[in-house]
Design a protein around this motif. Structure first.
Motif, PDB file in Angstrom:
ATOM      1  N   ILE A 124      37.939  44.928 116.317  1.00 32.40           N
ATOM      2  CA  ILE A 124      38.494  44.918 117.670  1.00 32.40           C
ATOM      3  C   ILE A 124      37.424  45.151 118.733  1.00 32.40           C
ATOM      4  CG2 ILE A 124      40.767  45.625 116.861  1.00 32.40           C
ATOM      5  CD1 ILE A 124      40.193  48.429 117.829  1.00 32.40           C
ATOM      6  N   GLY A 125      36.179  45.234 118.320  1.00 34.36           N
ATOM      7  CA  GLY A 125      35.107  45.332 119.305  1.00 34.36           C
ATOM      8  C   GLY A 125      34.938  46.716 119.895  1.00 34.36           C
ATOM      9  N   SER A 126      35.144  47.729 119.082  1.00 35.39           N
ATOM     10  CA  SER A 126      35.039  49.097 119.592  1.00 35.39           C
ATOM     11  C   SER A 126      33.924  49.836 118.869  1.00 35.39           C
ATOM     12  CB  SER A 126      36.376  49.811 119.359  1.00 35.39           C
ATOM     13  OG  SER A 126      36.282  51.143 119.764  1.00 35.39           O
ATOM     14  N   ARG A 127      33.579  50.988 119.405  1.00 34.40           N
ATOM     15  CA  ARG A 127      32.498  51.745 118.779  1.00 34.40           C
ATOM     16  C   ARG A 127      33.028  52.813 117.839  1.00 34.40           C
ATOM     17  NH1 ARG A 127      28.507  52.036 123.777  1.00 34.40           N
ATOM     18  NH2 ARG A 127      27.435  50.040 123.431  1.00 34.40           N
ATOM     19  N   ASP A 128      34.305  53.089 117.867  1.00 36.77           N
ATOM     20  CA  ASP A 128      34.849  54.123 116.977  1.00 36.77           C
ATOM     21  C   ASP A 128      36.361  54.016 116.971  1.00 36.77           C
ATOM     22  OD1 ASP A 128      33.620  57.524 116.413  1.00 36.77           O
ATOM     23  OD2 ASP A 128      35.028  56.299 115.278  1.00 36.77           O
ATOM     24  N   MET A 129      36.984  54.827 116.112  1.00 31.70           N
ATOM     25  CA  MET A 129      38.433  54.962 116.145  1.00 31.70           C
ATOM     26  C   MET A 129      38.792  55.900 117.295  1.00 31.70           C
ATOM     27  SD  MET A 129      39.638  53.375 113.383  1.00 31.70           S
ATOM     28  CE  MET A 129      41.157  54.172 112.938  1.00 31.70           C
ATOM     29  N   ALA A 130      40.072  55.932 117.641  1.00 32.53           N
ATOM     30  CA  ALA A 130      40.501  56.727 118.798  1.00 32.53           C
ATOM     31  C   ALA A 130      40.216  58.215 118.602  1.00 32.53           C
ATOM     32  CB  ALA A 130      41.988  56.522 119.048  1.00 32.53           C
ATOM     33  N   PHE A 131      40.409  58.716 117.400  1.00 34.97           N
ATOM     34  CA  PHE A 131      40.266  60.152 117.152  1.00 34.97           C
ATOM     35  C   PHE A 131      39.308  60.362 115.992  1.00 34.97           C
ATOM     36  CE2 PHE A 131      43.384  60.885 120.202  1.00 34.97           C
ATOM     37  CZ  PHE A 131      44.558  60.209 119.920  1.00 34.97           C
ATOM     38  N   LEU A 205      44.667  51.030 117.954  1.00 35.61           N
ATOM     39  CA  LEU A 205      45.029  49.653 118.234  1.00 35.61           C
ATOM     40  C   LEU A 205      45.402  49.477 119.691  1.00 35.61           C
ATOM     41  CD1 LEU A 205      45.585  46.802 117.390  1.00 35.61           C
ATOM     42  CD2 LEU A 205      47.953  47.428 117.252  1.00 35.61           C
ATOM     43  N   PHE A 206      46.190  50.404 120.209  1.00 35.54           N
ATOM     44  CA  PHE A 206      46.723  50.173 121.557  1.00 35.54           C
ATOM     45  C   PHE A 206      45.762  50.616 122.655  1.00 35.54           C
ATOM     46  CE2 PHE A 206      50.559  48.199 120.768  1.00 35.54           C
ATOM     47  CZ  PHE A 206      51.185  48.758 119.680  1.00 35.54           C
ATOM     48  N   ARG A 207      44.626  51.191 122.272  1.00 34.58           N
ATOM     49  CA  ARG A 207      43.756  51.755 123.304  1.00 34.58           C
ATOM     50  C   ARG A 207      42.334  51.225 123.282  1.00 34.58           C
ATOM     51  NH1 ARG A 207      44.207  52.904 128.007  1.00 34.58           N
ATOM     52  NH2 ARG A 207      43.714  54.968 128.815  1.00 34.58           N
ATOM     53  N   MET A 208      41.851  50.820 122.121  1.00 32.90           N
ATOM     54  CA  MET A 208      40.410  50.667 121.941  1.00 32.90           C
ATOM     55  C   MET A 208      39.955  49.234 121.775  1.00 32.90           C
ATOM     56  SD  MET A 208      39.660  54.071 121.396  1.00 32.90           S
ATOM     57  CE  MET A 208      38.167  54.162 120.455  1.00 32.90           C
TER      58      MET A 208
END
Lengths: 662, 373
Positions: A124-131, A205-208
């Motif tokens: 999803i193109g992010s650097r980490d999970m939300a938590f 999923l819904f934020r990152m």
């Protein structure tokens, strides 16, 4: 660029227009220094890197798979012929229980969590999970739960009343030993692990997601894990409650399931299965997602029917909450009620049929590349259908009155669990191994191991349909020579060993290839999704620049040429002031906030340790230990939650949208 | 005379080499519709697998132009095949669901009122069978007798944990849940032996909890029931024992007319026919009875004597049963004594302990057990 509108230059930046640009070597070095975990034991215990956690899940779950497999092989030797004497009934009962517990709870979901943990931010193109710290916690709790179960098993105190642990047999009167309590505590821990993991996936999923990765552009693995996570949040409370009530009956003197005092054994079955059935969909839907994402790569075309497949995933899970009574058709419930659940259990195959035809169409309309992952994904389609149709047979209520609790069900569940979880997992490991390690697995050995596994599996498990139709019940430690089951059992035993040999070949391949495989580049498969746009193995920070996404298959846009827009992978938000990544809106992924991510921390490890310690105290009736550990848990939580200026995210930051917005 | 001992290879053993095969054999209307349902479903499911395998194989290996190889593209966005496949599957599934529901209606309840009601209680790891009520009540264990051709209602209870009652060739299975009385029906359309087994994991000896269903003609069944209702004749000095072994008894078939017609032995008749050997066996069986009351009566009932134990099977007509230990051993004199002395080696974990017996005890007890016809 000015970083703070506040007059106080020491105040943290609550509003900032983030830098955009390209990443040069210096920037990458800076990001690496920011994101990488400390070396040695410090890093080992404190890392929150989702890739490390993902690999730990994969390795740990795989070790549990092997342990469960050894348990199975021991049982198969015992059952190879009539009147077996290798195992006593007590030993056999512990083995079949631990086999089920291990495979279902310690392997099947954690393995998929491993894939999702590793891959989601990359997809999803992010650097980490939300938590990130919660992520570490979910792994440590899982590990400690498994260690608790296996330590007890090695002392003969492992669960032994079957993995569904029916009362009254698992109650105090008929199971006076600690075995059922060990199971209860292990399940409470696993419930915590899965719940926090599910929360993490849903929020991630819904934020990152990277800007532009709208909800209809995420890979099917993401849909599968998301669906499973939502389901787990709803289902796990039922089983946690069941085990808690059982523990209370056994240790505190309540009477939820105690028949003599008005308790209801059927309550256990309802609570257990209203969790158990959604659970089995939770352990296959992400694996189906692996295939839905992997097949396009090896068929050189996008998945046919992406929306249909995503919707089917959700429909299957939703229907999965409405069929639990099909595990209870023989309990004497009214026939009218059974009719509804039987019909629902047949209808649940329809979304699965959609997915099967989508896969076949993808292959048909594509150009297969005969690499090992493709073999596993294609073989999986056949095993899926075979397992699914035997399920349709058991969904017919009067036929289930014959098939229930026989080896026919054992055949069905192994076709669906090995076919729909293990085969995609092994294929997925072959597929993403280059990304994890930077090296390719040995192709020839991979193909051979597929065929040995596929043939061994079918030789081993197909005859179980036969022994089930010949009336062989489940969970018997031996059988008589005149029952007519000897031949089918012998063939099953031989096939199981062949399948196990295939697993060994696979392990050999992994071990050899980790150091000696051919060096893989960023994208050895010419695959379409984002994880293949970064180096293999990925740097600690994943993406040097946050990409902007314009389609489902960013790396294939030139070749597919469906629209004139192109995803931008080389230029974008830089976000280098500490551990940062972008937060975006839930559906359309418009950039919304700069998320400050927590760094490495020991508190998840300690919290997991103390949680386990508290439950061990309860098991040993060492109340002082339980109390002390609970206090230690509270202390760990305080350390964890202690506010930190560097994590300040009080005000949503307006991001300059001219370059990154729609 | 001791009763016939039915061997495992009795000619009326339905099912032969695979006695639990319900997929190919059904002997009554409680399972026949399910048999056909099973065939239809199996055929359709097999056909689906073959079809999918064929589609998959064709999809994988169909010829493609060499120029197309390895080129990434999206030549055909065809959702049509997904639609067709799903629509076909839906129609077939709905049809199968409807068919299954009609079979459920058919086998879910007996076609007419049950002619007979039997209560079966599951114990770890044996079956208590209760017939009748009031003064006509009697209990036996591990073997049900039913008349052919009529529906029989079976009430299912459990004394301890969840068991499940299953006679595969006659009917589906139902759990026996403590605290709940479940019910099912079955019917055998031909006389013979039908084997059953426990099919819910219930502990260490779940694997050895089998039972027999013997279907008999109405006359034979009535005779059996009448015989069962009588208590055991005590081997006291007042009434001579009638336990002279007869060599031609060995392989008596299930529904033997001479057993039914055999009158109860009267003291005069026995006194006339008993040779001097009967006195010796009578002494042994009296000693055996004393031993039984001392060591066994705490758990076992023998109606007509003082033994009233409720923890183990009723042994009043022990010799009438085909098997011992819930389907584990054939019911021979040697097995009977061996079972008592070494039950734990046959069925480890069984609730009955090994009973230490001297050689004299064995002879005495064996002689007494031989009187339980």
């Amino acid at each position: 660029m000015p970083t703070s509108p506040s007059a106080d230059r020491n105040a943290p930046a609550l509003m900032r227009v983030p830098e955009r640009g390209r990443a040069d070597a210096a920037l990458k070095r800076r990001l690496q220094a920011i994101w990488e975990a400390p070396p040695g034991w410090r890093g080992f215990l404190s890392t929150v890197d989702h890739k490390t956690i993902g690999l730990r899940y994969l390795v740990t779950a795989f070790i549990f798979l092997l342990l469960g497999g050894v348990e199975a092989l021991l049982m198969r030797v015992q059952l190879a012929g009539p009147n077996g004497t290798l195992l006593t009934p007590e030993q056999y009962n512990q083995l079949f229980t631990m086999h089920g517990v291990t495979m279902i709870f310690l392997y099947s979901l954690p393995m998929l969590s491993g894939f999702s943990n590793y891959l989601w931010p990359l997809l999803i193109g992010s650097r980490d999970m939300a938590f990130p710290r919660l992520n570490a916690l979910s792994y440590w709790v899982f590990l400690f739960a498994g260690l608790l179960l296996y330590a007890s098993f090695s002392l003969g105190a492992g669960p032994d009343a079957g993995w569904f642990n029916y009362v009254p047999f698992s109650g105090r009167e008929f199971s006076p030993g600690p075995n059922a309590d060990v199971y209860a505590m292990g399940m409470l821990l696993l419930g915590v692990s899965t719940t926090v993991g599910s929360v993490n996936f849903i929020v991630t999923l819904f934020r990152m997601r990277a800007p532009g990765m709208s909800i209809n552009r995420v890979p099917i693995l993401v849909w599968g894990t998301l669906t499973a996570s939502v389901a787990n949040l709803l289902a796990i409370p039922a089983v946690s409650l069941a085990f808690f009530l059982l523990w209370m009956d056994r240790q505190v003197g309540t009477h939820f399931f105690d028949v003599a005092a008005g308790g209801k054994p059927l309550l256990w079955q309802h609570l257990f299965w209203i969790f158990g059935h959604p659970w089995v969909y939770a352990v296959v839907l992400p694996a189906m997602g692996i295939v839905s994402d992997g097949l396009p790569t090896f068929c050189r075309r996008p998945l046919v029917g992406y929306s249909a497949v995503a919707l089917s995933t959700m429909a299957t899970m939703l229907l999965g909450f409405e069929v639990w009574i099909h595990h209870m058709f023989a309990t004497g419930l009214p026939n009218l009620a059974l009719s509804f659940f039987g019909a629902a259990s047949m209808v649940i195959s329809i979304p699965s049929a959609v997915t099967v035809f989508a896969w076949i169409a993808t292959i048909w309309l594509g150009k297969p590349v005969f690499k090992t992952p493709f073999l596993f994904f294609a073989g999986f389609v056949l095993l899926f259908v075979m397992g699914g149709v035997s399920g349709v047979m058991t969904a017919a209520v009067p036929l289930d009155w014959q098939l229930n609790e026989t080896y026919f069900v054992v055949a069905h569940l192994h076709y669906v669990l090995l076919g729909i979880n293990v085969f995609p997992v092994i294929g997925g490991i072959h597929y993403w191994f280059p990304k994890f390690s930077g090296r390719m697995m040995h192709e020839r050995l991979g193909a051979w191991s597929f065929w040995v596994m596929f043939i061994g599996f079918n030789i081993g498990f197909f005859p179980m349909h036969i022994s089930g139709l010949l009336g062989m019940p489940r969970r018997i430690y031996t059988y008589a020579a005149d029952s007519g089951w000897s031949t089918a059992n012998l063939v099953t035993t031989l096939g199981s060993f062949l399948f196990a040999f295939g697993i060994l070949m696979f392990i050999a391949n992994v071990v050899w290839s980790w150091r000696r495989g051919a060096v893989a580049g960023d994208n050895p498969w010419q695959a379409p999704t984002l994880e293949w746009s970064i180096p293999s193995p990925p740097p600690a920070y994943n993406f040097a620049v946050i990409p902007s996404i314009e389609s489902r298959y960013p790396l294939w846009e030139d070749m597919l040429d469906e629209t004139p827009q192109r995803s931008e992978l080389d230029e974008g938000l830089l976000l280098t002031q500490g551990r940062e990544t972008i937060g975006s809106t839930a559906l359309d992924a418009l950039p919304d906030v700069i998320l400050k991510m927590p760094g490495d921390a020991y508190s998840p490890f300690y919290l997991a340790l103390f949680m386990t310690g508290a439950l061990v105290g309860l098991l040993l009736h060492a109340w002082w230990l339980a109390a002390a550990m609970t206090l230690a848990c509270a202390a760990s939580l305080v350390c964890w939650m202690w506010p930190s200026a560097s994590l300040l995210q009080r005000l949503p930051i307006v991001v300059d949208t001219e370059a990154g917005g729609a | 005379m001791p009763l016939a001992l039915k061997t495992a290879a009795s000619p009326s053993d339905a099912g032969g080499s695979a006695p639990f095969n319900y997929f190919l054999h059904s002997h009554g209307p409680a399972s026949a519709p399910t048999l056909y349902l099973g065939w239809v479903l199996a055929a359709i499911c097999a056909a689906v697998c073959v079809l999918i395998a064929g589609l998959l194989a064709y999809a994988i290996w169909r010829r493609r132009a060499a120029s197309e190889r390895d080129v990434i593209g999206d030549p055909g966005r065809s959702l049509r095949w997904i639609g067709i496949g799903t629509a076909l599957s839906t129609v077939v599934l709905c049809g199968l669901a409807a068919y299954a529901l009609t079979v459920l209606a058919e086998v879910g309840a007996p076609p007419r009122a049950a002619a007979l009601s039997i209560a079966v209680t599951g114990y770890d790891w044996w079956w208590r069978i209760d017939y009748g009520d009031g003064a006509q009540r009697f209990s036996t264990a591990n073997e049900l007798h039913i008349p052919v051709g009529v529906p029989v209602r079976v009430r299912l209870d459990s004394a301890d944990v969840i068991h499940a009652f299953w006679v595969p060739q006659l009917a589906g299975k139902t759990q026996m849940i403590p605290g709940v009385s479940n019910e099912q029906w079955l019917q055998a359309d031909a006389p013979g032996l039908y084997r059953g087994e426990c099919t819910q994991f219930c502990g260490a000896q779940h694997a050895h909890m089998a039972f027999d269903v013997i279907a008999q003609s109405p006359a034979d069944f009535a005779a059996w029931r009448e015989r069962q209702q009588r208590g055991a004749a005590p081997p006291s000095p007042d009434i001579a024992a009638h336990s002279t072994p007869s060599p031609d008894i060995a392989a008596r078939p299930t529904s033997s007319p001479d057993i039914a017609a055999r009158p109860a032995p009267s003291p005069d008749m026995l006194a006339q026919s008993a040779p001097s050997g009967a006195d010796a066996s009578q002494r042994l069986s009296i000693a055996g009875q004393a031993l039984f009351m001392d060591r066994c009566a705490g758990c076992h009932t023998v109606r007509g004597s003082e033994a009233r134990g409720e923890h183990g099977p009723d042994l009043t007509h022990l010799l009438d049963r085909r098997m011992l230990g819930a389907g584990l051993l054939t019911n021979t004199a040697a097995h009977r004594i061996d079972w008592v002395a070494r039950v734990q080696s046959y069925k480890p974990g069984a609730r009955m302990p090994d009973i230490a017996l001297s050689a004299a005890d064995r002879a005495d007890l064996g002689a007494y057990l031989d009187t339980l016809q």
